[in-house]
Motif scaffolding. Structure first.
Motif, short mmCIF file in Angstrom:
data_model
loop_
_atom_site.label_atom_id
_atom_site.label_comp_id
_atom_site.label_asym_id
_atom_site.label_seq_id
_atom_site.Cartn_x
_atom_site.Cartn_y
_atom_site.Cartn_z
N GLY A 38 -13.29 -2.41 5.38
CA GLY A 38 -13.15 -3.64 6.15
C GLY A 38 -14.05 -3.63 7.36
N ALA A 39 -14.14 -2.49 8.04
CA ALA A 39 -15.02 -2.36 9.21
C ALA A 39 -16.48 -2.47 8.82
CB ALA A 39 -14.76 -1.03 9.91
N ASP A 40 -16.78 -2.11 7.56
CA ASP A 40 -18.17 -2.18 7.09
C ASP A 40 -18.56 -3.58 6.63
OD1 ASP A 40 -18.52 0.47 7.65
OD2 ASP A 40 -18.41 1.16 5.57
N GLY A 41 -17.63 -4.52 6.67
CA GLY A 41 -17.98 -5.91 6.39
C GLY A 41 -17.49 -6.47 5.08
N TYR A 42 -16.82 -5.65 4.28
CA TYR A 42 -16.28 -6.16 3.03
C TYR A 42 -14.98 -6.91 3.26
CZ TYR A 42 -19.52 -3.07 0.59
OH TYR A 42 -20.65 -2.46 0.13
N THR A 43 -14.72 -7.88 2.41
CA THR A 43 -13.38 -8.44 2.31
C THR A 43 -12.60 -7.49 1.43
OG1 THR A 43 -14.09 -10.74 2.55
CG2 THR A 43 -11.98 -10.36 1.46
N VAL A 44 -11.51 -6.93 1.94
CA VAL A 44 -10.82 -5.86 1.25
C VAL A 44 -9.57 -6.38 0.54
CG1 VAL A 44 -9.79 -3.57 1.45
CG2 VAL A 44 -11.64 -4.24 3.00
N ALA A 45 -9.49 -6.09 -0.74
CA ALA A 45 -8.29 -6.39 -1.52
C ALA A 45 -7.44 -5.14 -1.55
CB ALA A 45 -8.67 -6.82 -2.93
N VAL A 46 -6.31 -5.18 -0.87
CA VAL A 46 -5.43 -4.03 -0.68
C VAL A 46 -4.37 -4.03 -1.78
CG1 VAL A 46 -3.77 -2.94 0.87
CG2 VAL A 46 -5.82 -4.04 1.81
N HIS A 47 -4.53 -3.14 -2.74
CA HIS A 47 -3.55 -3.07 -3.83
C HIS A 47 -2.38 -2.17 -3.43
CE1 HIS A 47 -1.97 -0.48 -7.13
NE2 HIS A 47 -1.61 -1.66 -7.59
N TYR A 48 -1.19 -2.56 -3.87
CA TYR A 48 -0.01 -1.72 -3.68
C TYR A 48 0.92 -1.92 -4.87
CZ TYR A 48 2.55 -5.99 -2.35
OH TYR A 48 3.14 -7.23 -2.36
N ARG A 49 1.91 -1.02 -5.00
CA ARG A 49 2.87 -1.15 -6.09
C ARG A 49 4.12 -1.88 -5.65
NH1 ARG A 49 7.23 1.63 -8.59
NH2 ARG A 49 7.23 3.26 -6.99
N GLN A 50 4.77 -1.40 -4.56
CA GLN A 50 6.03 -2.02 -4.18
C GLN A 50 6.23 -2.16 -2.68
OE1 GLN A 50 9.11 0.43 -5.86
NE2 GLN A 50 8.83 2.09 -4.36
N ASP A 51 5.50 -1.41 -1.86
CA ASP A 51 5.72 -1.44 -0.41
C ASP A 51 4.87 -2.55 0.22
OD1 ASP A 51 6.23 -0.97 2.23
OD2 ASP A 51 5.98 1.21 2.13
N SER A 52 5.37 -3.76 0.14
CA SER A 52 4.62 -4.90 0.67
C SER A 52 4.48 -4.83 2.19
CB SER A 52 5.31 -6.21 0.27
OG SER A 52 6.63 -6.27 0.79
N THR A 53 5.47 -4.24 2.86
CA THR A 53 5.41 -4.12 4.32
C THR A 53 4.24 -3.24 4.74
OG1 THR A 53 7.80 -4.40 4.51
CG2 THR A 53 6.65 -3.42 6.38
N ALA A 54 4.08 -2.11 4.07
CA ALA A 54 2.96 -1.21 4.39
C ALA A 54 1.63 -1.86 4.08
CB ALA A 54 3.11 0.10 3.61
N ALA A 55 1.55 -2.57 2.95
CA ALA A 55 0.30 -3.25 2.58
C ALA A 55 -0.05 -4.33 3.60
CB ALA A 55 0.42 -3.84 1.19
N THR A 56 0.96 -5.08 4.04
CA THR A 56 0.73 -6.11 5.05
C THR A 56 0.23 -5.50 6.34
OG1 THR A 56 2.44 -7.55 4.10
CG2 THR A 56 1.84 -7.93 6.41
N ASP A 57 0.75 -4.34 6.69
CA ASP A 57 0.31 -3.65 7.90
C ASP A 57 -1.17 -3.27 7.80
OD1 ASP A 57 0.91 -2.27 10.48
OD2 ASP A 57 0.42 -0.48 9.33
N VAL A 58 -1.60 -2.81 6.63
CA VAL A 58 -3.02 -2.48 6.44
C VAL A 58 -3.88 -3.73 6.59
CG1 VAL A 58 -4.74 -1.62 4.79
CG2 VAL A 58 -2.51 -0.50 4.96
N VAL A 59 -3.46 -4.82 5.98
CA VAL A 59 -4.19 -6.08 6.08
C VAL A 59 -4.28 -6.53 7.54
CG1 VAL A 59 -4.12 -8.55 5.52
CG2 VAL A 59 -3.68 -6.84 3.74
#
Length: 266
Positions: A39-60
Motif C-alpha cells: 500500500g505504501a508503494d502505491g498499489y491498491t491492496v486487496a486484503v484477503h482474510y478468512r473470518q477475522d473481519s475486524t483484523a482485516a478492517t484494521d489493516v485496510v
C-alpha cells in the motif's frame, strides 16, 4: 509477445505501481505487513482474510490512514472450489475496481499443523494441503485472465524446506510443493513478462508464534544463536523482500527461491 512489447510493459511498471496487489492471509502477521508495505508503494491492496473481519478492517484502515487505498474480502481457502469462490468474493468487494488489472498476487495464507508424522491426523494433513498448496494453485489458475502482463506472483514458502524440522513435517511438505510450483510457473508465464518467485521466511515474531516464542527467553536465545544476523525476524523483514520482488527493480528475477531467514543455520 515481442521483445519490444515486453520492454514497453517494463517501462510502464517503472513509472507507476497503478494496479491491484492481492495478498492472501493479509489480516495479521506477515500478510498484514506485506499489505501495508505494498500500500505504501502505491498499489491498491486487496486484503484477503478468512473470518477475522475486524483484523482485516484494521489493516485496510492503516493503509488508508497512511494515504493508500485498500479494501478487504473474505474467502475460505479450505473449500474445494476456492479458485472460483476466491475471485467471486474479490469481485464483489472490488466493485468498479474489478476491471483494474491485478499486477501483484502474493500467496501468503497458510496454516501449520504441528506434529511428527506419527502424530499427524489424515484430515489435518489434507486440510493443510488444501490451504497451503492446492488453494494457491487454483487461485493463480483462475487469476491468469486478470493478471496484468508484466505482473508479479510471489509465493510465501518457509525456511523449513531447507532446515529439517520433524515437528512440522506436513507443513514442510506443503511449502516444498509451493516452491516446486514456482519454477515451472515462471517458465510458463515468462512470455507474458510475469515473474514468479518464492520467499522463505524463518521463524518470525508474529501472533501465530506468540504462544511459544514471546516471553520465552530460552526459545528466543536458541533462534538467535542459529541466525547469522543475530536476531529474530519481524513481519517487516519479510514484507520488504516481497515488496522488492513486486517492484520494477526485480524485473529480471524470476523462478527463484529467496531465503529470508536472516541466515538460519549457515
Amino acid at each position: 509477445m515481442s521483445d519490444t512489447d515486453l520492454r514497453d510493459i517494463e517501462a510502464l511498471n517503472a513509472r507507476t505501481s497503478d494496479g491491484i496487489a492481492v495478498v492472501t492471509g493479509a489480516s495479521r502477521g506477515i500478510g498484514a505487513a506485506i499489505a501495508g508495505r505494498l500500500g505504501a508503494d502505491g498499489y491498491t491492496v486487496a486484503v484477503h482474510y478468512r473470518q477475522d473481519s475486524t483484523a482485516a478492517t484494521d489493516v485496510v484502515e492503516k493503509i488508508t490512514a497512511a494515504g493508500g487505498t485498500a479494501f478487504s474480502f473474505a474467502a475460505d481457502l479450505a473449500e474445494p472450489d476456492t479458485g472460483t469462490a476466491f475471485w467471486a468474493s474479490y469481485d464483489a468487494a472490488a466493485g468498479a475496481l474489478r476491471d483494474v488489472p491485478v499486477r501483484v498476487l502474493v500467496n501468503n495464507a497458510g496454516i501449520v499443523v504441528n506434529g511428527v508424522i506419527e502424530e499427524t491426523a489424515a484430515e489435518d494433513f489434507i486440510r493443510q494441503q488444501q490451504i497451503n498448496t492446492t488453494a494457491p494453485f487454483l487461485i493463480i489458475k483462475a487469476a491468469l485472465p486478470r493478471l496484468a502482463d508484466g505482473g508479479r506472483v510471489v509465493n510465501v514458502s518457509s525456511g523449513a524446506t531447507r532446515v529439517p524440522i520433524p515437528g512440522i513435517i506436513g507443513y514442510t511438505m506443503t511449502k516444498g510443493a509451493l516452491e516446486a510450483l514456482t519454477l515451472p510457473l515462471a517458465q510458463h508465464l515468462g512470455p507474458r513478462g510475469i515473474t514468479v518467485n518464492a520467499v522463505r521466511p524463518g521463524t518470525t515474531d508474529t501472533d501465530m508464534n506468540a504462544d511459544w516464542l514471546r516471553g520465552n527467553s530460552e526459545a528466543m536465545a536458541t533462534i538467535v544463536a542459529q541466525r547469522a544476523l543475530g536476531r529474530v525476524g519481524g513481519p517487516a523483514d519479510i514484507a520488504d523482500v516481497v515488496a522488492l520482488l513486486a517492484s520494477h527493480d526485480a524485473r529480471w528475477i524470476t523462478g527463484q527461491i529467496i531465503d529470508a531467514t536472516g541466515g538460519e543455520r549457515l
